[in-house]
Design a protein around this motif. Sequence first.
Motif, PDB file in Angstrom:
ATOM      1  N   UNK A  58       0.665  -1.373  -0.054  1.00 38.85           N
ATOM      2  CA  UNK A  58      -0.125  -0.009   0.023  1.00 38.85           C
ATOM      3  C   UNK A  58       0.952   1.215   0.048  1.00 38.85           C
ATOM      4  N   UNK A  59       1.840   1.379   0.797  1.00 35.43           N
ATOM      5  CA  UNK A  59       2.699   2.455   0.860  1.00 35.43           C
ATOM      6  C   UNK A  59       3.489   2.646  -0.575  1.00 35.43           C
ATOM      7  N   UNK A  60       4.149   1.763  -1.393  1.00 36.57           N
ATOM      8  CA  UNK A  60       4.519   1.854  -2.540  1.00 36.57           C
ATOM      9  C   UNK A  60       3.510   2.170  -3.480  1.00 36.57           C
ATOM     10  N   UNK A  61       2.281   1.686  -3.315  1.00 35.48           N
ATOM     11  CA  UNK A  61       1.246   2.328  -4.231  1.00 35.48           C
ATOM     12  C   UNK A  61       1.035   3.896  -4.066  1.00 35.48           C
ATOM     13  N   UNK A  62       0.779   4.195  -2.753  1.00 28.46           N
ATOM     14  CA  UNK A  62       0.660   5.667  -2.525  1.00 28.46           C
ATOM     15  C   UNK A  62       1.918   6.507  -2.819  1.00 28.46           C
ATOM     16  N   UNK A  63       3.049   5.859  -2.749  1.00 32.87           N
ATOM     17  CA  UNK A  63       4.224   6.573  -3.243  1.00 32.87           C
ATOM     18  C   UNK A  63       4.165   6.964  -4.892  1.00 32.87           C
ATOM     19  N   UNK A  64       3.849   5.931  -5.452  1.00 41.21           N
ATOM     20  CA  UNK A  64       3.644   6.051  -6.736  1.00 41.21           C
ATOM     21  C   UNK A  64       2.714   6.997  -7.396  1.00 41.21           C
ATOM     22  N   UNK A  65       1.648   6.829  -6.896  1.00 38.23           N
ATOM     23  CA  UNK A  65       0.547   7.865  -7.022  1.00 38.23           C
ATOM     24  C   UNK A  65       0.836   9.231  -6.778  1.00 38.23           C
ATOM     25  N   UNK A  66       1.392   9.264  -5.442  1.00 42.65           N
ATOM     26  CA  UNK A  66       1.820  10.593  -5.130  1.00 42.65           C
ATOM     27  C   UNK A  66       2.814  11.471  -6.126  1.00 42.65           C
TER      28      UNK A  66
ATOM     29  N   UNK B 125       3.565  15.271 -10.180  1.00 40.84           N
ATOM     30  CA  UNK B 125       3.986  15.699 -11.650  1.00 40.84           C
ATOM     31  C   UNK B 125       2.838  16.366 -12.740  1.00 40.84           C
ATOM     32  N   UNK B 126       1.551  15.856 -12.373  1.00 37.18           N
ATOM     33  CA  UNK B 126       0.483  16.433 -12.935  1.00 37.18           C
ATOM     34  C   UNK B 126       0.491  18.027 -12.417  1.00 37.18           C
ATOM     35  N   UNK B 127       0.524  17.974 -11.228  1.00 41.10           N
ATOM     36  CA  UNK B 127       0.388  19.367 -10.440  1.00 41.10           C
ATOM     37  C   UNK B 127       1.507  20.366 -11.090  1.00 41.10           C
ATOM     38  N   UNK B 128       2.766  19.828 -11.048  1.00 33.40           N
ATOM     39  CA  UNK B 128       3.920  20.619 -11.599  1.00 33.40           C
ATOM     40  C   UNK B 128       3.580  21.177 -13.051  1.00 33.40           C
ATOM     41  N   UNK B 129       3.142  20.335 -13.702  1.00 34.95           N
ATOM     42  CA  UNK B 129       2.455  20.559 -15.309  1.00 34.95           C
ATOM     43  C   UNK B 129       1.424  21.627 -15.380  1.00 34.95           C
ATOM     44  N   UNK B 130       0.434  21.533 -14.641  1.00 35.98           N
ATOM     45  CA  UNK B 130      -0.494  22.358 -14.566  1.00 35.98           C
ATOM     46  C   UNK B 130      -0.201  23.754 -13.820  1.00 35.98           C
ATOM     47  N   UNK B 131       0.843  23.812 -13.083  1.00 37.17           N
ATOM     48  CA  UNK B 131       1.469  24.998 -12.444  1.00 37.17           C
ATOM     49  C   UNK B 131       2.358  25.565 -13.381  1.00 37.17           C
ATOM     50  N   UNK B 132       2.887  24.963 -14.392  1.00 41.74           N
ATOM     51  CA  UNK B 132       3.936  25.375 -15.169  1.00 41.74           C
ATOM     52  C   UNK B 132       5.321  24.977 -14.591  1.00 41.74           C
ATOM     53  N   UNK B 133       5.390  24.573 -13.501  1.00 41.13           N
ATOM     54  CA  UNK B 133       6.860  24.294 -12.836  1.00 41.13           C
ATOM     55  C   UNK B 133       7.862  23.364 -13.536  1.00 41.13           C
ATOM     56  N   UNK B 134       7.134  22.592 -14.490  1.00 40.73           N
ATOM     57  CA  UNK B 134       7.819  21.781 -15.375  1.00 40.73           C
ATOM     58  C   UNK B 134       8.084  22.179 -16.446  1.00 40.73           C
ATOM     59  N   UNK B 135       8.025  23.502 -16.943  1.00 44.39           N
ATOM     60  CA  UNK B 135       7.971  24.226 -18.367  1.00 44.39           C
ATOM     61  C   UNK B 135       9.412  24.434 -18.829  1.00 44.39           C
ATOM     62  N   UNK B 136       9.865  24.023 -19.837  1.00 42.84           N
ATOM     63  CA  UNK B 136      10.994  24.379 -20.248  1.00 42.84           C
ATOM     64  C   UNK B 136      11.706  25.480 -20.123  1.00 42.84           C
ATOM     65  N   UNK B 137      12.923  25.897 -19.889  1.00 40.65           N
ATOM     66  CA  UNK B 137      13.684  27.082 -19.655  1.00 40.65           C
ATOM     67  C   UNK B 137      13.861  27.731 -20.929  1.00 40.65           C
ATOM     68  N   UNK B 138      13.437  29.209 -20.803  1.00 45.22           N
ATOM     69  CA  UNK B 138      13.588  29.866 -21.909  1.00 45.22           C
ATOM     70  C   UNK B 138      15.061  30.220 -22.331  1.00 45.22           C
ATOM     71  N   UNK B 139      15.845  29.896 -23.442  1.00 43.36           N
ATOM     72  CA  UNK B 139      17.053  29.886 -23.281  1.00 43.36           C
ATOM     73  C   UNK B 139      17.700  31.155 -23.429  1.00 43.36           C
TER      74      UNK B 139
END
Length: 122
Positions: A56-64, A69-83
Motif C-alpha cells: 500500500x505504501x509503495x502504491x501511495x508513493x507511486x500515485x503521489x 508531476x500532474x500538478x507541476x505541469x498544471x502550474x508550469x513548474x515543469x515548463x522548459x527553460x527559456x534559453x
Amino acid sequence: MLRRTFWFTTGVAAGVWATTKVNRKLRQLTPESLAATAANKAIEAGGRLKDRAVGFALDVRDNMAHREAELGDALGLNAPVDPAHGLPAPRRYTAVENRSDPKPVSKYVDRTTYSYNRNEDH
C-alpha cells in the motif's frame, strides 16, 4: 484360524492408530502447544499485514509522484527553460481566484485598512 489372526491383527492396528491419534490431539491441546500455535498464527498474520502495508505504501508513493508531476505541469513548474533569459516560462494562474479575501500585499502595508474577522475562518 487364519480368519481369527486377520481380525486380531486388524483390531490391533486399529487400536494403535486410534491411540496415536488421541495422543497427538492431547499433545496439541496442552497449554504450551496452544500458546505456540497462537504465537505462530500471530507472526503469520503480522507478516501478511506488513506485506500489505508495504504494498500500500509503495502504491501511495507511486500515485503521489504521478500527481505531483500532474500538478507541476498544471502550474508550469515543469515548463522548459527559456534559453534567451535562462528563466522558466511564466507560471499559469489559477482558474479560480478568491477575490473576497482582501489580504495585504506585503507585510509593510497599512494594517488598519485590512479588516480581519476571526469568525470568518469558522
